[in-house]
Write a protein that holds these residues in place. Structure first.
Motif, PDB file in Angstrom:
ATOM      1  N   THR A 230       0.822  -1.197   0.000  1.00 37.44           N
ATOM      2  CA  THR A 230       0.000   0.000   0.000  1.00 37.44           C
ATOM      3  C   THR A 230       0.861   1.254   0.000  1.00 37.44           C
ATOM      4  O   THR A 230       1.929   1.307   0.620  1.00 37.44           O
ATOM      5  N   GLU A 231       0.356   2.300  -0.680  1.00 38.61           N
ATOM      6  CA  GLU A 231       1.108   3.559  -0.741  1.00 38.61           C
ATOM      7  C   GLU A 231       1.307   4.172   0.638  1.00 38.61           C
ATOM      8  O   GLU A 231       2.224   4.975   0.835  1.00 38.61           O
ATOM      9  N   ALA A 232       0.467   3.802   1.607  1.00 38.16           N
ATOM     10  CA  ALA A 232       0.578   4.359   2.957  1.00 38.16           C
ATOM     11  C   ALA A 232       1.894   3.985   3.633  1.00 38.16           C
ATOM     12  O   ALA A 232       2.306   4.634   4.601  1.00 38.16           O
ATOM     13  N   LEU A 233       2.574   2.950   3.132  1.00 40.71           N
ATOM     14  CA  LEU A 233       3.854   2.543   3.717  1.00 40.71           C
ATOM     15  C   LEU A 233       5.023   3.367   3.185  1.00 40.71           C
ATOM     16  O   LEU A 233       6.150   3.200   3.637  1.00 40.71           O
ATOM     17  N   PHE A 234       4.755   4.251   2.233  1.00 36.48           N
ATOM     18  CA  PHE A 234       5.802   5.083   1.653  1.00 36.48           C
ATOM     19  C   PHE A 234       5.498   6.560   1.876  1.00 36.48           C
ATOM     20  O   PHE A 234       4.340   6.988   1.806  1.00 36.48           O
ATOM     21  N   GLU A 235       6.551   7.334   2.106  1.00 32.91           N
ATOM     22  CA  GLU A 235       6.436   8.785   1.971  1.00 32.91           C
ATOM     23  C   GLU A 235       6.424   9.098   0.479  1.00 32.91           C
ATOM     24  O   GLU A 235       7.237   8.554  -0.265  1.00 32.91           O
ATOM     25  N   HIS A 236       5.542   9.992   0.037  1.00 35.44           N
ATOM     26  CA  HIS A 236       5.567  10.361  -1.382  1.00 35.44           C
ATOM     27  C   HIS A 236       4.838  11.677  -1.586  1.00 35.44           C
ATOM     28  O   HIS A 236       4.066  12.137  -0.728  1.00 35.44           O
ATOM     29  N   ASP A 237       5.073  12.289  -2.735  1.00 36.16           N
ATOM     30  CA  ASP A 237       4.428  13.545  -3.093  1.00 36.16           C
ATOM     31  C   ASP A 237       3.439  13.343  -4.236  1.00 36.16           C
ATOM     32  O   ASP A 237       3.125  14.276  -4.974  1.00 36.16           O
ATOM     33  N   GLY A 238       2.982  12.102  -4.372  1.00 34.82           N
ATOM     34  CA  GLY A 238       2.114  11.751  -5.490  1.00 34.82           C
ATOM     35  C   GLY A 238       2.864  11.080  -6.623  1.00 34.82           C
ATOM     36  O   GLY A 238       2.267  10.412  -7.468  1.00 34.82           O
ATOM     37  N   GLN A 239       4.206  11.243  -6.613  1.00 38.53           N
ATOM     38  CA  GLN A 239       5.040  10.617  -7.644  1.00 38.53           C
ATOM     39  C   GLN A 239       5.414   9.224  -7.164  1.00 38.53           C
ATOM     40  O   GLN A 239       6.493   8.991  -6.640  1.00 38.53           O
ATOM     41  N   ILE A 240       4.472   8.306  -7.320  1.00 43.61           N
ATOM     42  CA  ILE A 240       4.686   6.932  -6.872  1.00 43.61           C
ATOM     43  C   ILE A 240       3.924   5.994  -7.796  1.00 43.61           C
ATOM     44  O   ILE A 240       2.810   6.303  -8.233  1.00 43.61           O
ATOM     45  N   THR A 241       4.549   4.880  -8.136  1.00 41.16           N
ATOM     46  CA  THR A 241       3.866   3.865  -8.928  1.00 41.16           C
ATOM     47  C   THR A 241       2.802   3.218  -8.048  1.00 41.16           C
ATOM     48  O   THR A 241       3.121   2.652  -7.002  1.00 41.16           O
ATOM     49  N   LYS A 242       1.544   3.335  -8.450  1.00 37.28           N
ATOM     50  CA  LYS A 242       0.443   2.830  -7.625  1.00 37.28           C
ATOM     51  C   LYS A 242       0.558   1.314  -7.442  1.00 37.28           C
ATOM     52  O   LYS A 242       1.120   0.605  -8.255  1.00 37.28           O
TER      53      LYS A 242
END
Length: 409
Positions: A230-242
């Motif tokens: 899940t994206e919640a496990l990463f810090e990101h600014d929206g630039q993340i492979t879903k």
């Protein structure tokens, strides 16, 4: 391969020594130490075996010489190296074996500290996780933290257990049981237990193994074993492979043990991080032009238990020059630089894999062209998520991703 030296004339002996010193050594080990012209080891090992050393004592230099030049200079003489417990469990035997053929040395191991720990606890070694944190970041524990897991961790010093207890508490594993086993096998052996969230053990011996019986709170930060976290496990600014695209991407990259990935345009680092989580032998280089994202990738790598991720700040293709040749390459979806794609193709060895994702028409056109000339697999991935529409619920479709995967012949 034929032995350079007959078995009876092996010039190098490696002896594992426990905290009980000479009392724990067999007759053969004692004889080899006593007969040696030169005996290498740490100050502690040389002191433990000092009573029977007749040759010249050679303490390890500072800093430690992993090339073993002093040992190799005595090739053909009677040389003995003293090591902790099992020399081939994160020990000096591994370092020596990179320089000396097995046919030239004799190894007489003692039980490793983790073997001793398992015997004290009555745990089957094949059923527990083992990790060496000696001189390595404690973040390496994070992928092992699953409810019910049992972990034997070899630490660096007396401070590490305190730091580990804080890490466990901070990430939702405070109820975990901790058992500290100190100076195992010696006269000062001591075993003490507590919980991570209530850690109050003091005056810890630097020679310790920390045992973790993992217990998790409801919101514990558990890193799942499957790809597509899940994206919640990463810090990101929206630039993340879903996550759904990431799972499909990692499947196409097909990680194999010991391989190196280039993650070009790494964003949050999620692809290279999950690549490395596939197996401890995996390596990755994340290439990212934005300095803030570079710092974020490093934080994500530590938080996800792969602090060894290499991060290169720079713009591809220029930033790729001089990097170690990859086994696989991933190119993210926002770019449209044909030079990046060309550089990746040229860098790959035969049987190397390339996966490129496109979310823009310009990048998609590049991938369609490459697919037409080089072949490979071309797929389009579309994901819809349920979301509120007024008082009701409907599907919202994310931007489709065109993915080209190709293996170099």
């Amino acid at each position: 391969m034929p032995a350079e030296f007959p078995a009876e004339n092996r010039w190098l002996t490696v002896v594992g020594v426990g905290e009980d010193g000479l009392a724990g050594l067999g007759d053969e080990a004692k004889r080899r130490i006593a007969d040696a012209d030169f005996v290498f080891g740490g100050a502690r090992h040389l002191a433990l075996a000092g009573a029977i050393v007749t040759g010249e004592k050679r303490p390890w230099p500072t800093p430690f010489d992993s090339a073993m030049r002093d040992v190799l200079a005595l090739r053909g003489r009677k040389v003995c190296v003293l090591a902790s417990g099992d020399p081939f469990f994160h020990g000096v035997g591994v370092t020596l074996a990179r320089q000396v053929p097995p046919a030239e040395m004799r190894v007489l191991p003692a039980p490793s500290s983790l073997s001793l720990a398992a015997s004290r606890l009555g745990w089957a070694l094949q059923d527990v996780e083992t990790v060496s944190l000696h001189g390595r970041p404690i973040d390496l524990l994070r992928p092992l933290l699953h409810p019910g897991a049992r972990i034997l961790a070899l630490t660096s010093d007396g401070e590490a257990p305190v730091e580990i207890a804080r890490l466990l508490t901070r990430t939702g594993f405070g109820p975990s049981g901790l058992t500290l086993l100190e100076a195992l096998g010696g006269p000062d052996e001591r075993i003490r237990s507590t919980r991570a969230e209530a850690f109050d053990i003091e005056n810890i011996s630097p020679l310790n193994v920390l045992v973790i019986d993992v217990r998790a709170e409801l919101q514990a930060r558990i890193l799942p074993l499957a790809a597509g976290m899940t994206e919640a496990l990463f810090e990101h600014d929206g630039q993340i492979t879903k996550r759904e695209i990431r799972a499909a991407t990692l499947s196409a990259l097909a990680p194999r043990r010991g391989e190196l990935l280039w993650d070009i345009g790494a964003g949050s680092g999620s692809i290279s991080i999950e690549w490395m989580l596939a197996h401890p032998s995996m390596r990755a280089i994340a290439v990212e032009a934005d300095g803030e994202r570079v710092a974020r990738i490093r934080r994500n790598a530590a938080a996800c238990g792969v602090p060894g991720l290499t991060v290169v700040e720079g713009t591809a293709p220029q930033a790729l020059h001089g990097l170690e040749r990859p086994d696989a390459v991933f190119i993210g979806g926002g770019g449209s630089d044909a030079g990046v794609l060309e550089a990746a193709i040229n860098a790959l060895p035969p049987a190397g894999r390339l996966v490129a994702n496109a979310v823009t028409l310009e990048m998609e056109a590049l991938l369609l062209g490459r697919h037409a000339t080089l072949g490979g697999d071309l797929i389009r991935i579309a994901v819809s998520r349920a979301s509120p529409i007024g008082t009701m619920t409907g599907w919202r479709t994310a931007m489709p991703v065109t993915q080209w995967s190709w293996t170099k012949s």
